[in-house]
Design a protein around this motif. Structure first.
Motif, PDB file in Angstrom:
ATOM      1  N   GLN A 165     -35.954  18.401  25.653  1.00  0.00           N
ATOM      2  CA  GLN A 165     -36.168  18.797  24.864  1.00  0.00           C
ATOM      3  C   GLN A 165     -37.882  19.987  24.602  1.00  0.00           C
ATOM      4  N   TYR A 166     -38.590  20.023  25.239  1.00  0.00           N
ATOM      5  CA  TYR A 166     -39.141  20.603  25.669  1.00  0.00           C
ATOM      6  C   TYR A 166     -38.967  22.126  25.614  1.00  0.00           C
ATOM      7  N   PHE A 167     -37.974  22.323  26.870  1.00  0.00           N
ATOM      8  CA  PHE A 167     -37.470  23.609  26.686  1.00  0.00           C
ATOM      9  C   PHE A 167     -36.166  24.158  25.957  1.00  0.00           C
ATOM     10  N   LYS A 168     -35.670  23.072  24.673  1.00  0.00           N
ATOM     11  CA  LYS A 168     -34.942  23.668  23.678  1.00  0.00           C
ATOM     12  C   LYS A 168     -36.495  24.281  22.300  1.00  0.00           C
ATOM     13  N   GLY A 169     -37.579  24.082  22.521  1.00  0.00           N
ATOM     14  CA  GLY A 169     -38.658  24.154  21.722  1.00  0.00           C
ATOM     15  C   GLY A 169     -38.912  25.901  22.182  1.00  0.00           C
ATOM     16  N   ILE A 170     -39.034  26.169  23.533  1.00  0.00           N
ATOM     17  CA  ILE A 170     -39.054  27.396  24.089  1.00  0.00           C
ATOM     18  C   ILE A 170     -38.086  28.323  23.509  1.00  0.00           C
ATOM     19  N   ARG A 171     -39.069  29.953  23.430  1.00  0.00           N
ATOM     20  CA  ARG A 171     -38.199  30.687  22.956  1.00  0.00           C
ATOM     21  C   ARG A 171     -38.365  31.652  24.167  1.00  0.00           C
ATOM     22  N   CYS A 172     -37.443  31.482  25.209  1.00  0.00           N
ATOM     23  CA  CYS A 172     -36.988  32.412  26.002  1.00  0.00           C
ATOM     24  C   CYS A 172     -36.631  33.330  26.109  1.00  0.00           C
ATOM     25  N   SER A 173     -36.997  34.629  26.896  1.00  0.00           N
ATOM     26  CA  SER A 173     -37.229  36.021  27.271  1.00  0.00           C
ATOM     27  C   SER A 173     -36.061  36.245  27.769  1.00  0.00           C
ATOM     28  N   ASN A 174     -35.310  35.735  28.511  1.00  0.00           N
ATOM     29  CA  ASN A 174     -34.611  36.093  29.873  1.00  0.00           C
ATOM     30  C   ASN A 174     -33.411  35.464  29.113  1.00  0.00           C
ATOM     31  N   ASN A 175     -32.127  35.368  30.305  1.00  0.00           N
ATOM     32  CA  ASN A 175     -30.157  35.240  29.455  1.00  0.00           C
ATOM     33  C   ASN A 175     -30.605  33.993  30.143  1.00  0.00           C
ATOM     34  N   ILE A 176     -31.155  32.636  29.750  1.00  0.00           N
ATOM     35  CA  ILE A 176     -31.089  31.122  29.742  1.00  0.00           C
ATOM     36  C   ILE A 176     -30.748  30.223  28.959  1.00  0.00           C
ATOM     37  N   ILE A 177     -30.131  29.726  29.457  1.00  0.00           N
ATOM     38  CA  ILE A 177     -29.786  28.357  28.118  1.00  0.00           C
ATOM     39  C   ILE A 177     -29.544  26.694  28.674  1.00  0.00           C
ATOM     40  N   GLU A 178     -29.428  25.819  27.744  1.00  0.00           N
ATOM     41  CA  GLU A 178     -29.217  24.174  27.625  1.00  0.00           C
ATOM     42  C   GLU A 178     -28.429  24.318  27.740  1.00  0.00           C
TER      43      GLU A 178
END
Length: 248
Positions: free
Chosen positions: A20-33
């Motif tokens: 849930q924490y990860f879903k709230g981060i805006r990743c700059s890399n091409n990374i997805i849940e």
């Protein structure tokens, strides 16, 4: 081909909260849940279907999609399938064990083909081991040999991040608070038919379950690191830093 990173570990060690924490981060890399990617994958399949919104929410639809992936890979991983079927048949909770195997492995097949850089998967092939072996009365030489064979022949993520195994008292408290099905009643029975345990009995069951899970994770970790990249956290507070680093 995506680099798949699996989040694995014992129950109540912070995996779901971390996702849930990860879903709230805006990743700059091409990374997805993983579930976000799978949602788009299912939509692409149903594009042009009549009543596609209804179809995509039908359990049978996702079952069929995953079943097709198993059929594509069953020969490639035939030894792995033989082992899993044999272990599921030994399991007290056969339905839950099969469901865990079927969907976790099937979804992994979809994810490994994704056209993205990295995918974070909450509970994949390695987590299946917990479902298959946690119901054993003990984890002896025979079970350890089976775990080694599973890891040898299984499709594995490119990296596995294991949650912490301490403090065990915290995990026991969380398990009791959540009313985890493993400790509040017998696994496969309907809620109305489950055995009702006193609070002291539930605590004892939770302590035994966590202790066995910790033992199992230690064995799994030692074998997995031979085949793929691993990271083992020492504290639940490390989850956020792991995802911050991945998204940096």
């Amino acid at each position: 081909m995506a680099l798949v990173i699996e989040i694995a570990g014992i129950s109540c060690s912070g995996k779901s909260t971390a996702i849930q924490y990860f879903k709230g981060i805006r990743c700059s890399n091409n990374i997805i849940e993983a579930e976000e990617y799978l949602g788009g994958y299912y939509k692409n399949i149903t594009d042009g279907f009549f009543l596609k919104d209804t179809v995509i929410n039908m359990p049978i639809f996702k079952f069929l999609v995953v079943a097709i992936e198993h059929l594509k890979n069953i020969f490639r991983y035939r030894q792995f399938y033989f082992m899993c079927v044999a272990q599921i048949m030994k399991n007290e909770g056969k339905v839950k064990a099969f469901r865990s195997f079927f969907f976790k492995i099937g979804k992994y097949y979809i994810l490994e083909k994704a056209n993205v850089e990295k995918i974070i998967m909450d509970e994949g092939p390695i987590q299946v081991l917990f479902s298959l072996f946690i119901n054993n009365n003990k984890i002896g030489d025979t079970q350890i040999a089976d775990i080694k064979s599973f890891i040898q022949y299984a499709p594995l993520a490119d990296k596995v991040i294991f949650g912490p195994i301490i403090p065990q008292k915290t995990f026991v408290s969380r398990m009791m608070k959540r009313g985890h099905h493993r400790v509040v009643g017998t696994g496969e029975k309907k809620t109305s038919d489950r055995v009702k345990f006193s609070e002291s009995e539930v605590r004892k069951r939770a302590e035994l379950f966590i202790a066995k899970s910790v033992q199992l994770q230690k064995i799994i970790f030692q074998e997995v690191k031979i085949r793929t990249g691993v990271l083992s956290l020492s504290d639940v507070n490390e989850w956020n830093k792991v995802f911050d680093d991945l998204c940096a």
